[in-house]
Design an enzyme around this catalytic site. Structure first.
Site, PDB file in Angstrom:
ATOM      1  N   GLN A 158      -1.519   2.353  -5.810  1.00 28.54           N
ATOM      2  CA  GLN A 158      -2.724   2.621  -5.356  1.00 28.54           C
ATOM      3  C   GLN A 158      -3.979   1.954  -6.346  1.00 28.54           C
ATOM      4  O   GLN A 158      -4.842   1.512  -6.101  1.00 28.54           O
ATOM      5  CB  GLN A 158      -3.160   4.124  -5.146  1.00 28.54           C
ATOM      6  CG  GLN A 158      -2.652   4.412  -3.852  1.00 28.54           C
ATOM      7  CD  GLN A 158      -2.777   6.037  -3.494  1.00 28.54           C
ATOM      8  OE1 GLN A 158      -3.181   6.913  -4.724  1.00 28.54           O
ATOM      9  NE2 GLN A 158      -2.689   6.508  -2.178  1.00 28.54           N
ATOM     10  N   ARG A 176       0.772  -1.246   0.037  1.00 25.01           N
ATOM     11  CA  ARG A 176      -0.275  -0.188   0.053  1.00 25.01           C
ATOM     12  C   ARG A 176       0.886   1.268  -0.090  1.00 25.01           C
ATOM     13  O   ARG A 176       1.031   1.919   0.789  1.00 25.01           O
ATOM     14  CB  ARG A 176      -0.868  -0.049   0.942  1.00 25.01           C
ATOM     15  CG  ARG A 176      -2.088  -1.164   0.935  1.00 25.01           C
ATOM     16  CD  ARG A 176      -3.230  -1.059   1.941  1.00 25.01           C
ATOM     17  NE  ARG A 176      -4.519  -1.722   1.492  1.00 25.01           N
ATOM     18  CZ  ARG A 176      -5.330  -1.963   2.078  1.00 25.01           C
ATOM     19  NH1 ARG A 176      -5.559  -1.644   3.442  1.00 25.01           N
ATOM     20  NH2 ARG A 176      -6.559  -2.818   1.654  1.00 25.01           N
TER      21      ARG A 176
END
Length: 422
Positions: A127, A122
């Site tokens: 993303q 992450r």
């Protein structure tokens, strides 16, 4: 002729999603790939073969996978499927490898380069590849819809000449991606929404969506987050106070949605049988973690259970798949965004950089070997899942912990960050 990407029809009867959309087929063709979609692969996601063909794909049969350089799937392939795959093919899917060491070993035996999309780090760069977030977002939305359907009453307050219909009370446990979307959806439908999480930062997120945050906000809670944004383990005293507050609150709610799901661990137990028994007849609990053991005692995978006191416990499987037409479009875009990083733009061929952080984080097998450090001995030592977290812990950290020193606690590793279905 360029390299080939194959998109099969998912064999699991409970999986209506598909790994490509007409939009991503066009994008794959622009990268230089020949795209073959198995006939009927997208029908359960409202994508007909003609749509894929118009986007530039060839409509093929399952045996066409034998010539594929890249296979894009939703769920990991089983042993029967792997037998048809070309050695060296890149296979990209949601692999669910924890507790499935035999499946990981089978990838190595088949000689495929397997990538597990749920291991995507992450970070800002990744993303657009984050399948956990894209699918959890939809799961949070659908959880509210499912809860409202089972509740069979209006959610918003309605003032009519015949009287006033009170607003439903909705409680969200766990403020990850799914929890935040559940809050937003319940608020849009007019419910009175409360939510809880162990991280102080979640309070601001909850408030920004117009909901009320529920927690024992003592001095320990205020210091419950490290400088890096991760949760500290709470004391037993705090856990007891939080459990008492939560139990009292649940008894007054119409709909409770639990979202605490931590990859690689059994789901933490958030709602005990006693809490369920305290709820009013007609109340609803929606357990988004039922596939990993469930957050609610009494939840049954794939069923809606009605308790002796008239409370419904919803345990639908594959909640994102319940809105497959939307979930597939997002998932397909996640896959394309990742695959694009594996392609040499000059030669328009697959060129996997094994030193890339995204590759190192997601690659399970390569060259006939298991390469991911978490599974490197999977073919020798079966994975043993840790015990579930007890009900009193709330949405707590599931990582193994060392005893905390009496001095100020040192920051924990990123693995200790609490996660919802996200």
């Amino acid at each position: 002729m360029g390299q080939t990407v194959f998109i099969p029809r998912e064999l699991d009867a409970n999986e209506p999603r598909v790994a490509a959309s007409p939009d991503t087929v066009k994008r794959l063709a622009a990268l230089g790939f020949d795209v073959i979609v198995e006939a009927g692969a997208g029908l359960k996601s409202r994508i007909i073969d003609a749509d894929y063909a118009s986007a530039g794909a060839a409509i093929g049969k399952v045996s066409d996978v034998a010539k594929a350089d890249v296979v894009l799937k939703v769920r990991r392939p089983d042993n029967a499927e792997l037998k048809s795959y070309k050695p060296g093919a890149a296979v990209i899917a949601i692999m669910d490898p924890y507790g499935n060491d035999a499946a990981v070993a089978a990838f190595a035996k088949a000689g495929v380069t397997a990538f597990s999309m749920e291991f995507m780090p992450r970070i800002t760069r990744a993303q657009s590849m984050d399948v956990l977030s894209s699918q959890a977002n939809l799961a949070g939305y659908q959880a509210v819809i499912d809860g409202a359907s089972e509740y069979d009453r209006a959610l918003p307050m309605m003032m009519t000449a015949a009287g006033t219909v009170p607003a439903a009370k909705v409680f969200i446990m766990g403020v990850g991606v799914a929890g935040l979307q559940a809050i937003a959806t319940a608020r849009r439908l007019g419910a009175v929404v409360t939510a809880t999480d162990v991280r102080p930062a979640a309070k601001e997120q909850v408030a920004s969506l117009g909901a009320k945050f529920l927690a024992v906000e003592d001095e320990e809670f205020k210091a419950a987050e490290t400088a890096g944004g991760y949760a500290k383990e709470m004391s037993k005293e705090y856990q007891a106070k939080q459990a008492a507050l939560t139990s009292e609150h649940i008894a007054k709610q119409d709909i409770v949605i639990t979202t605490a799901l931590i990859p690689g661990r059994p789901a933490p137990k958030l709602v005990s049988a006693a809490m369920v028994a305290s709820m009013k007849p007609g109340s609803v609990l929606v357990d988004l973690a039922v596939e990993r053991g469930g957050n609610v005692e009494g939840a049954v995978p794939g069923q809606v259970v009605t308790t002796a006191n008239g409370v419904k416990i919803v345990g639908h499987l594959n909640v994102p798949g319940r809105i497959a037409a939307s979930a597939s479009l997002l998932y397909a875009r996640n896959l394309f965004a990742f695959l694009e990083t594996l392609v040499d733009k000059a030669t328009k061929t697959l060129a996997i950089n094994r030193d890339d952080d995204l590759v190192k984080a997601t690659m399970l097998t390569d060259g006939g070997k298991i390469v991911h450090p978490a599974f490197i001995k999977a073919d020798q030592q079966p994975h043993v899942e840790p015990a579930a977290i007890p009900a009193k812990t709330m949405v707590a950290d599931a990582s193994p912990k060392k005893a905390a020193p009496k001095k100020a606690a040192a920051p924990k590793s990123p693995s200790s960050k609490p996660k919802g279905i996200a």
